[in-house]
Motif scaffolding. Structure first.
Motif, PDB file in Angstrom:
ATOM      1  N   PRO A   1       0.690  -1.237   0.115  1.00  0.00           N
ATOM      2  CA  PRO A   1       0.081  -0.007   0.014  1.00  0.00           C
ATOM      3  C   PRO A   1       0.761   1.212   0.015  1.00  0.00           C
TER       4      PRO A   1
ATOM      5  N   GLN B   1       0.652   3.957  -2.704  1.00  0.00           N
ATOM      6  CA  GLN B   1       0.335   5.526  -2.523  1.00  0.00           C
ATOM      7  C   GLN B   1       1.267   6.486  -3.162  1.00  0.00           C
TER       8      GLN B   1
ATOM      9  N   GLU C   1       0.740   5.895  -7.626  1.00  0.00           N
ATOM     10  CA  GLU C   1      -0.528   6.069  -8.085  1.00  0.00           C
ATOM     11  C   GLU C   1      -0.580   7.373  -8.643  1.00  0.00           C
TER      12      GLU C   1
ATOM     13  N   CYS D   1      -7.732  -4.456  -8.190  1.00  0.00           N
ATOM     14  CA  CYS D   1      -8.100  -4.113  -6.643  1.00  0.00           C
ATOM     15  C   CYS D   1      -7.207  -3.000  -6.277  1.00  0.00           C
ATOM     16  N   THR D   2      -6.115  -2.991  -6.645  1.00  0.00           N
ATOM     17  CA  THR D   2      -5.402  -1.611  -6.221  1.00  0.00           C
ATOM     18  C   THR D   2      -5.782  -0.369  -6.643  1.00  0.00           C
TER      19      THR D   2
ATOM     20  N   ASN E   1      -9.547   0.044  -5.233  1.00  0.00           N
ATOM     21  CA  ASN E   1      -9.655   0.022  -3.923  1.00  0.00           C
ATOM     22  C   ASN E   1     -10.751  -1.003  -3.299  1.00  0.00           C
ATOM     23  N   THR E   2     -10.530  -2.245  -3.923  1.00  0.00           N
ATOM     24  CA  THR E   2     -11.533  -3.111  -3.362  1.00  0.00           C
ATOM     25  C   THR E   2     -10.811  -4.591  -3.034  1.00  0.00           C
TER      26      THR E   2
ATOM     27  N   TYR F   1     -12.553   5.432 -13.176  1.00  0.00           N
ATOM     28  CA  TYR F   1     -11.485   5.722 -12.541  1.00  0.00           C
ATOM     29  C   TYR F   1     -10.797   7.016 -13.168  1.00  0.00           C
TER      30      TYR F   1
END
Ligand code: URA
Length: 190
Positions: A104, A108, A111, A135-136, A139-140, A154
């Motif tokens: 993560p 961060q 992205e 998923c990244t 955010n799931t 997105y």
């Protein structure tokens, strides 16, 4: 504020690449051989987004150059697309050691680069390749099966999810699903 930082990035893709390719915002900057910004058409209608560079990509400095990349080329050609017609990049621009999943903290930092690339290219569609990529950025933690056949948004752009080419190499039974997904892409976005 993230949006303030993003707006300071250059709005030419090559200039943007040059401005971030020595990035040391996360520890992957110390272990990479090459920063893998992305390649393809800066006016592409479709942008494919993988997870992170693997060994071959780290060496080449280009995304999807290994076996998975060769398969991706074949899939693209099934709907008459070449690499030059589209744009390909990854969520992470540097290779995680041993190809482990992105952390993560790495996502961060990295992205905002992806988002800015998308803001420059302004494609009609983003195709997330594989569960980790999807998923990244969404955010799931949903399964790939659940994420397929849906249109997400997105950064203001339509996004759909399909299998990663590496998954197809492991499980050729998934190829029929990817074939369906690419027919949909051709019919709705080309
Ligand atoms: N897998 C990815 O997700 N990206 C690459 O660039 C290569 C393999």
């Amino acid at each position: 504020h993230v949006a303030d930082k993003i707006s300071k990035f250059p709005n030419d893709l090559n200039v943007f690449n040059q401005s971030i390719c020595s990035c040391q915002k996360c520890p992957l900057g110390r272990t990479r051989q090459n920063f893998v910004f992305g390649t393809g058409n800066s006016n592409a209608n479709i942008v494919f987004v993988g997870e992170a560079p693997g060994k071959n990509e780290d060496i080449a400095g280009k995304p999807f150059v290994g076996r998975g990349g060769k398969l991706l080329d074949k899939i693209l050609s099934s709907i008459n697309l070449k690499r030059d017609d589209i744009y390909i990049c990854n969520v992470l621009k540097c290779r995680p050691p041993e190809n482990r999943d992105p952390l993560p903290s790495e996502v961060q930092e990295c992205e905002p680069y992806l988002i800015h690339q998308l803001q420059i290219i302004k494609p009609r569609l983003i195709v997330a390749l594989g569960r980790i990529s999807a998923c990244t950025i969404l955010n799931t933690k949903e399964s790939l099966k659940n994420l397929r056949n849906r249109i997400f948004n997105y950064a203001g752009i339509d996004l759909l999810v399909t299998y990663h080419p590496a998954a197809l190499l492991r499980n050729p039974n998934f190829k029929k699903f990817v074939w369906e997904d690419f027919q949909f892409i051709r019919d709705k976005y080309m």
